[in-house]
Each structure stands twice: as C-alpha cells, then as structure tokens.
Motif scaffolding. Structure first.
Motif, short mmCIF file in Angstrom:
data_model
loop_
_atom_site.label_atom_id
_atom_site.label_comp_id
_atom_site.label_asym_id
_atom_site.label_seq_id
_atom_site.Cartn_x
_atom_site.Cartn_y
_atom_site.Cartn_z
N ALA A 20 61.36 92.64 38.20
CA ALA A 20 62.12 92.79 36.96
C ALA A 20 62.44 91.46 36.30
CB ALA A 20 63.42 93.53 37.27
N ALA A 21 62.06 90.36 36.93
CA ALA A 21 62.47 89.06 36.40
C ALA A 21 61.77 88.76 35.09
CB ALA A 21 62.16 87.97 37.41
N ALA A 22 62.49 88.06 34.25
CA ALA A 22 61.88 87.65 32.98
C ALA A 22 60.95 86.48 33.23
CB ALA A 22 62.99 87.24 32.02
N PRO A 109 79.22 93.75 45.38
CA PRO A 109 79.32 94.90 46.29
C PRO A 109 78.00 95.62 46.53
CG PRO A 109 80.47 95.31 44.20
CD PRO A 109 80.09 93.87 44.21
N GLU A 110 77.04 95.43 45.63
CA GLU A 110 75.74 96.10 45.79
C GLU A 110 75.05 95.74 47.10
OE1 GLU A 110 76.87 94.75 42.98
OE2 GLU A 110 76.75 96.34 41.47
N HIS A 111 75.38 94.56 47.68
CA HIS A 111 74.73 94.19 48.94
C HIS A 111 75.08 95.20 50.04
CE1 HIS A 111 73.23 90.01 48.02
NE2 HIS A 111 73.90 90.34 46.93
N LEU A 162 67.46 93.55 46.63
CA LEU A 162 68.26 93.78 45.41
C LEU A 162 67.75 92.97 44.24
CD1 LEU A 162 72.05 93.64 46.39
CD2 LEU A 162 70.85 95.58 45.35
N TYR A 163 67.17 91.81 44.52
CA TYR A 163 66.80 90.88 43.44
C TYR A 163 65.30 90.87 43.16
CZ TYR A 163 71.59 89.76 44.13
OH TYR A 163 72.95 89.90 44.22
N GLN A 164 64.57 91.84 43.71
CA GLN A 164 63.12 91.91 43.49
C GLN A 164 62.48 90.56 43.80
OE1 GLN A 164 62.21 94.84 43.23
NE2 GLN A 164 63.72 95.98 42.06
N THR A 165 62.88 90.03 44.95
CA THR A 165 62.48 88.70 45.36
C THR A 165 60.99 88.62 45.71
OG1 THR A 165 64.69 88.44 46.27
CG2 THR A 165 63.00 86.90 47.07
N SER A 340 72.87 95.49 40.18
CA SER A 340 73.32 96.83 39.81
C SER A 340 72.15 97.66 39.27
CB SER A 340 74.48 96.76 38.81
OG SER A 340 74.04 96.13 37.63
N GLY A 341 71.23 97.00 38.59
CA GLY A 341 70.05 97.71 38.08
C GLY A 341 69.19 98.23 39.23
#
Ligand code: TRP
Length: 362
Positions: A20-22, A109-111, A162-165, A340-341
């Motif tokens: 999802a990263a730009a 909190p998403e973690h 969570l971060y689409q790493t 959150s996304g």
C-alpha cells in the motif's frame, strides 16, 4: 548502507500485490527492545547505524517494541524510563522522525489486535517449535514462562505485516521469526484473500559485529563479564576513551586484521573503520610499523568525537520530555494511518462485523 546487508535469504520473494506504500521505495521495518538504559557500541554499529543509512533509500518504519519487553520479567518504572531514553538515543543517532515513521509499539493498538488474529491461525505445535522460546524456557521451565512469551513471534509478525513491509533488517537470531511471519502472511492470503505483503528478511552481515573489548571472542553485550568490555553510548566520553585504551590486545606487535590470530586488534580495526568510514586495509597501511598503543590513542579520540554529540543530543531530548512525546505521538499517528487500514481489511475478511462510528470504537 546497502553493502551492510546480504542478499535476501528467501528465494521466492513476496507478493507485492498488497503493497500500500506510496511511490516506488520499498518499505523496511525494524525494532529493538528497550532492554537497557544506554545502547552500547555493538547495538549502534550492528543495527542502529544501518537503520539510519537505510532511511535514504527506503520507506522506513522503526519502532520500540515495548509490548515485547513485558514478555519476560520487567519493572514498570524501568520500562518507562528505558523506552524514553532509547527513543532519544535513536533520534540522536540519526533516526529522523520526519523522514521515517518512528514510534512506540504500545501507542499503536493495532499491533495487539492483529497479533490476536494471527494467534488464531497459528498452530500450537508451530509456535512450540520456535527455538527462541525453547531456549528461553529451557532455563526456567515452561511453567514460569508466560503466554505472552509464547506469543512473542505472532506479535512480531503483526508488527511486520501491519505495514505491508517488504524488507526486515534483523540479526541472524530473528531468522526463524521471519520465516513464521512469511508463513502466516501466505496462509492468511490463501485462506481469506490477498491482504498482506509477504516480507523478506535481510540478515545484517556478520562483519558488522563488534566484540567485547576485554574478551574479543564474545560479542559486545550488556551482560559482558567486565564493564570495561562494552562502550555505552551515554557514558562519559572520557570513560569510553579509557575503555578503548585498556582494551585487550593480542600477542605480537603487528597491526593487522586477523580475526582468529588477533581478535583484539581486529575488533579495534573494525570499530575504527565503522566510525570513520576508512576501509580496514587503509588502516592497516597507515599503522604499518606502529604499535598497538598508537592505534588505541587514535581510536580513543575517534570514540570521544563520536560519543560526545550523540550523548549531548540525547540529554537535550531527555531534558525536554514534551518535545520527545510530541515526536513519538507524531510517529504513532502516522503509523496508525497505515496500521488501521491493514487491520480493517483483516477484520472484514475474517467476518467481523463493522463497528460503525461509535465513539472510541473501531
Ligand atoms: N524480536 C526482535 C529482537 O529481539 C525485536 C522485534 C520485535 C522486531 N518486533 C519486530 C524486529 C519486528 C523486527 C521486526 O531483536
């Protein structure tokens, strides 16, 4: 610094579909637990400095895994202090909270929420095979280990997913956790639909390893036998200089890099080279015919020049807690926008009902 990381350890790569990263930069993410007040030189050269360098080339996410820190014995006041002072040291060392996303794990909190979802697709046997858990519980017996320690790897997987790493720069000891993370990402994607980028590990090269100054066959660590074995980034620069000057050297007089025959001198050369950017062969040439003492005096000076500004900047940040809090809150805000996304997608695919717009509920 790309040369400090090896090629990726996994051949099949990740599915970038969910990225999802730009922009075109790959996303990296890493974290290190706040287990001591002061980082030591081994932490800096082995990890933090690589992160600082990677900020230019990557879309970087760094965080302090305080939720992981409570999976073993801890003291609340000590945890709070360490989280702050470690955050200050990262920023002082060059983690730029405007360029990178830098935050404290418990602020997002998403973690914990994603970790729960992942717990429910992780096999009990699969988790039981994690060697770090086995090692840690071997000493104490599994009865005194917590459920939190058992779930450590799935929380770590949540941190990453969570971060689409794309890439996770970590030490060799985290390889198995990364493999689990990849398996969980693939499992979730297969079962519920494409949701996660499957990350790759970039194992930090062993040549960045710094050894104990008093026992150069052991890694520099916070638990070394002698306090003179480690350089603390927050200590008085004069003491750091003394520790360099009293470092154990080897038989003979020649200054040359030879990790087996001359582990002490080789360690000093590695430190010198890491802090100045001068390649080791150039240092060997410059010190030809000179004595160990010359090298130590010069390196002690390099150390003072390195530690002094880092320590001053850390103290400045610690003297202004409101500013430090603001930087961490800004980081957590940016982290939550992404996290959150991802979590919303996970919840929806798992069949959790939308919570509507109830205040304080997502
Ligand atoms: N387990 C890591 C360590 O002990 C710390 C960590 C927690 C981490 N979550 C992470 C590292 C996510 C990389 C990515 O060093």
């Amino acid at each position: 610094m790309t040369e400090t990381i090896t090629g990726t350890t996994t051949a099949d790569g990740g599915a970038p579909a969910a990225h999802a990263a730009a922009g075109t930069k790959k996303r990296i993410l890493s974290g290190a637990k706040p287990t001591a007040d002061s980082l030591h030189l081994g932490n800096y050269i082995g990890a933090v400095r690589n992160w600082v360098d990677m900020q230019a080339e990557y879309d970087a996410v760094f965080f302090i895994p305080d939720l992981h820190a409570v999976t073993v014995d801890f003291d609340p006041a000590e945890l709070a202090h360490r989280t702050r002072v470690v955050a200050a040291q990262y920023i002082a060392a060059g983690i730029d909270p405007d360029k990178s996303i830098f935050f404290v794990q418990s602020h997002v909190p998403e973690h914990a929420q994603l970790a729960w979802a992942l717990n429910c697709i992780t096999g009990f046997g699969e988790a039981s095979r994690m060697t770090q858990f086995k090692d840690k519980t071997q000493k104490t017996g599994s009865d005194s280990a917590t459920l939190g320690l058992f779930a450590y790897p799935t929380l770590m997987a949540a941190d990453i997913l969570l971060y689409q790493t794309d890439l996770v720069p970590v030490g060799e000891d985290q390889r198995q956790h990364l493999e689990l993370t990849r398996n969980l990402a693939q499992r979730f994607n297969t079962r519920f639909g494409e949701t996660f980028t499957v990350p790759e590990a970039t194992i930090l090269k062993a040549n960045a390893k710094i050894y104990d100054l008093q026992n150069p066959n052991a890694k520099m660590s916070k638990t070394g036998e002698s306090p003179n074995g480690a350089i603390q980034l927050l200590e008085d620069p004069k003491i750091a200089a003394k520790r360099i000057k009293s470092a154990v050297t080897d038989a003979g007089t020649e200054i040359r890099f030879d990790a087996t025959e001359k582990p002490g001198v080789s360690n000093l050369l590695t430190i010198y080279s890491s802090l100045t950017g001068t390649p080791v062969p150039e240092l060997e040439a410059a010190y030809e015919g000179k004595m160990y003492g010359h090298l130590k005096v010069d390196l002690a000076e390099v150390m003072v020049d390195f530690i002094t500004p880092l320590r001053n900047r850390t103290n400045e940040l610690m003297a202004d807690p409101a500013e430090l809090d603001r930087l961490l809150a800004q980081g957590a805000g940016r982290a939550r926008e992404i996290a959150s996304g991802t979590l919303a997608g996970v919840y929806e695919r798992m069949g959790f009902l939308p919570s509507g717009n109830l205040p304080g509920v997502r």
